[in-house]
Design a protein around this motif. Sequence first.
Motif, PDB file in Angstrom:
ATOM      1  N   THR A  53     -68.408  40.016   2.401  1.00  0.00           N
ATOM      2  CA  THR A  53     -68.866  41.367   2.074  1.00  0.00           C
ATOM      3  C   THR A  53     -69.796  41.906   3.158  1.00  0.00           C
ATOM      4  O   THR A  53     -69.743  43.097   3.500  1.00  0.00           O
ATOM      5  CB  THR A  53     -69.596  41.377   0.715  1.00  0.00           C
ATOM      6  OG1 THR A  53     -68.707  40.909  -0.300  1.00  0.00           O
ATOM      7  CG2 THR A  53     -70.088  42.764   0.366  1.00  0.00           C
ATOM      8  N   TYR A  54     -70.636  41.035   3.713  1.00  0.00           N
ATOM      9  CA  TYR A  54     -71.614  41.460   4.721  1.00  0.00           C
ATOM     10  C   TYR A  54     -71.026  41.522   6.128  1.00  0.00           C
ATOM     11  O   TYR A  54     -71.636  42.095   7.020  1.00  0.00           O
ATOM     12  CB  TYR A  54     -72.811  40.497   4.717  1.00  0.00           C
ATOM     13  CG  TYR A  54     -73.952  40.943   5.602  1.00  0.00           C
ATOM     14  CD1 TYR A  54     -74.756  42.022   5.248  1.00  0.00           C
ATOM     15  CD2 TYR A  54     -74.212  40.283   6.801  1.00  0.00           C
ATOM     16  CE1 TYR A  54     -75.795  42.436   6.066  1.00  0.00           C
ATOM     17  CE2 TYR A  54     -75.250  40.698   7.620  1.00  0.00           C
ATOM     18  CZ  TYR A  54     -76.036  41.770   7.248  1.00  0.00           C
ATOM     19  OH  TYR A  54     -77.063  42.179   8.050  1.00  0.00           O
TER      20      TYR A  54
ATOM     21  N   LYS B 203     -68.682  43.224   7.737  1.00  0.00           N
ATOM     22  CA  LYS B 203     -68.517  44.522   8.394  1.00  0.00           C
ATOM     23  C   LYS B 203     -69.866  45.116   8.806  1.00  0.00           C
ATOM     24  O   LYS B 203     -70.017  45.649   9.907  1.00  0.00           O
ATOM     25  CB  LYS B 203     -67.775  45.487   7.465  1.00  0.00           C
ATOM     26  CG  LYS B 203     -66.300  45.169   7.287  1.00  0.00           C
ATOM     27  CD  LYS B 203     -65.611  46.234   6.437  1.00  0.00           C
ATOM     28  CE  LYS B 203     -64.124  45.915   6.287  1.00  0.00           C
ATOM     29  NZ  LYS B 203     -63.426  46.932   5.454  1.00  0.00           N
ATOM     30  N   THR B 204     -70.846  45.023   7.911  1.00  0.00           N
ATOM     31  CA  THR B 204     -72.187  45.530   8.229  1.00  0.00           C
ATOM     32  C   THR B 204     -72.767  44.777   9.414  1.00  0.00           C
ATOM     33  O   THR B 204     -73.372  45.376  10.319  1.00  0.00           O
ATOM     34  CB  THR B 204     -73.117  45.381   7.015  1.00  0.00           C
ATOM     35  OG1 THR B 204     -72.570  46.108   5.917  1.00  0.00           O
ATOM     36  CG2 THR B 204     -74.510  45.893   7.324  1.00  0.00           C
ATOM     37  N   TYR B 205     -72.575  43.473   9.421  1.00  0.00           N
ATOM     38  CA  TYR B 205     -73.069  42.648  10.524  1.00  0.00           C
ATOM     39  C   TYR B 205     -72.433  43.067  11.852  1.00  0.00           C
ATOM     40  O   TYR B 205     -73.127  43.251  12.862  1.00  0.00           O
ATOM     41  CB  TYR B 205     -72.764  41.182  10.223  1.00  0.00           C
ATOM     42  CG  TYR B 205     -72.975  40.248  11.388  1.00  0.00           C
ATOM     43  CD1 TYR B 205     -74.256  39.936  11.833  1.00  0.00           C
ATOM     44  CD2 TYR B 205     -71.893  39.669  12.050  1.00  0.00           C
ATOM     45  CE1 TYR B 205     -74.460  39.070  12.897  1.00  0.00           C
ATOM     46  CE2 TYR B 205     -72.083  38.805  13.111  1.00  0.00           C
ATOM     47  CZ  TYR B 205     -73.358  38.510  13.533  1.00  0.00           C
ATOM     48  OH  TYR B 205     -73.548  37.661  14.598  1.00  0.00           O
TER      49      TYR B 205
ATOM     50  N   LYS C  65     -71.078  45.952  12.687  1.00  0.00           N
ATOM     51  CA  LYS C  65     -71.542  47.278  13.098  1.00  0.00           C
ATOM     52  C   LYS C  65     -72.964  47.219  13.669  1.00  0.00           C
ATOM     53  O   LYS C  65     -73.263  47.861  14.684  1.00  0.00           O
ATOM     54  CB  LYS C  65     -71.498  48.228  11.902  1.00  0.00           C
ATOM     55  CG  LYS C  65     -70.092  48.587  11.441  1.00  0.00           C
ATOM     56  CD  LYS C  65     -70.137  49.496  10.219  1.00  0.00           C
ATOM     57  CE  LYS C  65     -68.728  49.846   9.740  1.00  0.00           C
ATOM     58  NZ  LYS C  65     -68.745  50.693   8.524  1.00  0.00           N
ATOM     59  N   ASN C  66     -73.833  46.466  13.014  1.00  0.00           N
ATOM     60  CA  ASN C  66     -75.222  46.376  13.478  1.00  0.00           C
ATOM     61  C   ASN C  66     -75.325  45.715  14.849  1.00  0.00           C
ATOM     62  O   ASN C  66     -76.086  46.168  15.713  1.00  0.00           O
ATOM     63  CB  ASN C  66     -76.065  45.603  12.462  1.00  0.00           C
ATOM     64  CG  ASN C  66     -76.314  46.398  11.199  1.00  0.00           C
ATOM     65  OD1 ASN C  66     -76.074  47.598  11.149  1.00  0.00           O
ATOM     66  ND2 ASN C  66     -76.787  45.735  10.163  1.00  0.00           N
TER      67      ASN C  66
ATOM     68  N   SER D 171     -79.955  41.346  11.272  1.00  0.00           N
ATOM     69  CA  SER D 171     -78.553  41.207  10.871  1.00  0.00           C
ATOM     70  C   SER D 171     -78.047  39.796  11.119  1.00  0.00           C
ATOM     71  O   SER D 171     -77.356  39.206  10.277  1.00  0.00           O
ATOM     72  CB  SER D 171     -77.683  42.220  11.629  1.00  0.00           C
ATOM     73  OG  SER D 171     -78.080  43.541  11.352  1.00  0.00           O
TER      74      SER D 171
ATOM     75  N   TYR E  22     -76.613  36.943   8.356  1.00  0.00           N
ATOM     76  CA  TYR E  22     -75.265  36.389   8.490  1.00  0.00           C
ATOM     77  C   TYR E  22     -75.304  34.879   8.721  1.00  0.00           C
ATOM     78  O   TYR E  22     -74.503  34.134   8.155  1.00  0.00           O
ATOM     79  CB  TYR E  22     -74.534  37.072   9.644  1.00  0.00           C
ATOM     80  CG  TYR E  22     -73.060  36.770   9.690  1.00  0.00           C
ATOM     81  CD1 TYR E  22     -72.169  37.454   8.870  1.00  0.00           C
ATOM     82  CD2 TYR E  22     -72.548  35.798  10.543  1.00  0.00           C
ATOM     83  CE1 TYR E  22     -70.809  37.182   8.892  1.00  0.00           C
ATOM     84  CE2 TYR E  22     -71.192  35.516  10.571  1.00  0.00           C
ATOM     85  CZ  TYR E  22     -70.328  36.211   9.748  1.00  0.00           C
ATOM     86  OH  TYR E  22     -68.976  35.920   9.775  1.00  0.00           O
TER      87      TYR E  22
END
Length: 311
Positions: free
Chosen positions: A179-180, A182-184, A186-187, A236, A240
């Motif tokens: 879940t994380y 994609k956010t990781y 991008k950051n 980030s 992760y």
Amino acid sequence: MQIADKIVQLRKEKGWSQEYLAEKLGVSRQSISKWESGAAMPEVNRIVELADLFGVTTDYLLKDKSDQFSGYEGDSVDYHLVSEAEMNHFLASKTSAGKHIAFGVVLCLLSPVFLILSSEINNALLNGLGIFVLLSMIAIAVAIFIITDTKMEQFQYLEKQNFRLASGLTEVVQNRQQTYRKTYGKNIAFGVALCILSGLPLILAGLLDATGVTILYFVALLLVILAIATYIMITSYTIYSSFDQLLKTGQYSPKNREKEERESKLAGFYWPLVVAIYLGWSFTTQQWGFTWIVWPIAGLVYAALSSLLEQ
């Protein structure tokens, strides 16, 4: 430790009530209470079911041992069984630690800003204040690093990898990491882009023959941009990597542990040296519009040294 005590311990490690365990086994709560009090002994088939639920071997449940945990089939060493509550506590603590470490690094990056801006003004008081601010911010950062490291010592067994997740938690961690992801991504991409673009104002200033004061402002802006990028990437990455640590994957896989330890020692010596060279060269020559080139060169050299460590 008797089987009654082990059932109590394993149930509490999972954060389950007697009612919940009874429901999963299809028995009454009174049966669980009798097993845990020693008033009754689970039947053989129930012992097998208990072993499967708790992620341990039947030998561990039946043998009278006082070891903390040694119940995984085929294992010859003692393991700590990580419960769901313990897992959540670790992930929350790791996230908090990442933010604190990132803030400490930001303080280090921004510590020379006031000194840089005041260096153009020939005022001993301002220059002395700049040095005081620099040393104070570094001192605060070091204190943050030490305090954070001390707080995370409670999870030292996770660093040594002598642990196992309780039954079902591996899938939970994998889902959270997915879940994380994609956010990781991008950051990290945004942080890298900021690092690359941070030098553009200085390059333009050099091409346009900007004044010394303008260049100093651009140097300060560069450090601010790098501080923002660093904070985003460290926080980030910490989140992760906490999933990787629980799953023993990525950098926390057994084959990568030795390499990571070598890189950690290299980074602890290398980057403070780079900072010292950059500041020493910049203050000596006052060519802030040129000395920034230390950073991309240092990055390439570090990448080369890291590659050599893999050999």
